[in-house]
Design an enzyme around this catalytic site. Structure first.
Site: not given
Ligand code: ADP
Ligand code: MG
Length: 402
Positions: A202, A358, A40, A381
């Site tokens: 989710k 992230g 960063r 975010g």
């Molecule tokens: P980002 O930070 O890229 O926006 P998210 O925070 O929305 O992504 O999601 C990341 C998390 O989703 C990871 O910690 C990963 O382990 C979880 N994840 C992905 N697939 C599954 C799954 N099938 N069941 C449970 N958790 C999952």
């Molecule tokens: Mg995340």
């Protein structure tokens, strides 16, 4: 509306001027309080160098951790000032507080070509409250404002929004400009076909982005934990997989929207299931029609990766947010790694590839293909909110392009 950037300011505009630059120096520290990753700080160098080269006096403002309005010695920006000094090859002085008579005196003593780092702005609770008097004091240290802290732009704080009432011009830094160019450009004026890959845990955390991308994309590919809510909505058995029962109707609606809008909505056809949520769980690959009772889906399967590859083959722009599986466990990282490789491949043949979020960024870095992507967002975010089509207060506060 596009925002005015630092590139529109010349030496004539900046020479001898004091410029308040909001940067994102929220770096991770190791157990000894040393900076463990200075990405960063490095990301802010082009903007700082640009300003110094144009004869400006650079006053940097940043937050660090969550001191919640208190002075926390472990969250002082002292190690950041040292590292920045090393990277710039010139000393960087730091104030003890970000506002007040001493900070004002240090700012006033600054010469063109010099850099002053203000202490953690979150030592004052007024920062996150966007308190007008605090913003005014912060702004009184400078004349011109540059925001290069994309990762903090989705918050209306004193240093990201409030100060702009008192400073002029207010422009984006080079990093902020690149973030907006890619993330906003991708959804507003993309090279088509435009595909989005959305994953993560989710549906509820990605409703906004799914709905917004459904309006703009030619194809939407879904992976991660949210697919099971879609399967359950279709009447399939999902075992112990992550499901949000209160989002089944929403999943049906999203599928209906895709049909009416002619968007190709792709869900995986096979998944890797595990007997429990653990790195060393027993696992096997099954069709989504045959998820065994008591098992949970933790990754997308090879057939799905092949189908995704085919769907992405002619896409000119691909936006990716959210891992395809529980990539933190090696046994369930295949889907995420394959998508990372696939995007690297698409990049190499001229497609624009944009990674936001992230965990997605961490996954791409872990896969070793970060440098191959067109753009890796520095704001988790903030990138999600921008893809959702939301207005970021820290961006809205900047001057419009003339
Ligand atoms: P980002 O930070 O890229 O926006 P998210 O925070 O929305 O992504 O999601 C990341 C998390 O989703 C990871 O910690 C990963 O382990 C979880 N994840 C992905 N697939 C599954 C799954 N099938 N069941 C449970 N958790 C999952
Ligand atoms: Mg995340």
């Amino acid at each position: 509306m596009a925002k005015r950037s630092i590139t529109s300011l010349s030496s004539t505009d900046l020479s001898g001027k004091s410029v308040l630059v909001r940067v994102d120096f929220n770096v991770p520290l190791d157990d000894n309080g040393a900076i463990s990753d200075d990405t960063r700080i490095r990301a802010a160098l082009p903007t700082i160098r640009d300003l110094l080269g144009k004869g400006a006096k650079v006053i940097l403002a940043a937050h660090f951790g969550r001191p919640k309005g208190q002075v926390v010695d472990g969250l002082r920006l002292t190690p950041v000032a040292d590292r920045l000094g090393q990277l710039l090859g010139q000393p960087v002085t730091k104030t003890d507080r970000c506002i007040g008579p001493e900070a004002a005196a240090q700012a006033a003593a600054l010469q063109p070509g010099q850099v002053l780092l203000l202490e953690n702005v979150r030592f004052f609770e007024e920062e996150e409250k966007n308190d007008p008097a605090f913003a005014q004091q912060l702004a009184s240290l400078a004349q011109v404002y540059v925001n290069d802290a994309f990762g903090a732009a989705h918050r209306a704080h004193a240093s990201t929004a409030g100060v702009t009432t008192h400073l002029s011009p207010c422009v984006s830094g080079l990093l902020m400009e690149k973030e907006l160019q890619y993330l906003q450009g991708a959804v507003e004026q993309p090279q088509r076909p435009l595909a989005a890959i959305v994953g993560g845990s989710k549906v509820s955390s990605k409703i906004g982005v799914l709905a917004s991308l459904m309006e703009k994309c030619d194809k939407v590919l879904i992976g991660g934990g949210m697919i099971f809510t879609f399967y359950k909505a279709r009447g399939l058995a999902v075992g112990k997989s992550l499901v949000e029962d209160d989002k089944l109707e929403l999943a049906r609606e999203l599928e209906a929207t895709a049909r009416t809008r002619g968007v190709e909505l792709l869900l995986p056809t096979d998944v890797v299931v595990a007997d429990r949520f653990a790195a060393d769980a027993a696992s096997r690959t099954v069709s989504v029609n045959a998820i065994p009772e008591g098992w949970m889906g933790l990754d997308i399967g090879p057939d799905s990766v092949a189908a995704f590859k085919k769907a992405l083959a002619e896409c000119r722009t691909v936006v990716w947010n959210g891992p395809m599986g529980v990539f933190e466990f090696d046994a369930f990282a295949m889907g995420t790694n394959s998508i990372a490789m696939l995007l690297a491949e698409r990049s190499s043949v001229g497609a624009t590839t944009i990674i936001g979020g992230g965990d997605s960024v961490a996954a791409v870095e872990k896969a070793g293909v970060a440098s191959k992507m067109s753009h890796i967002s520095t704001g988790g975010g903030a990138s999600l909110e921008l893809l959702e089509g939301k207005v970021l207060p820290g961006v809205a506060a900047l001057d419009d392009m003339v």
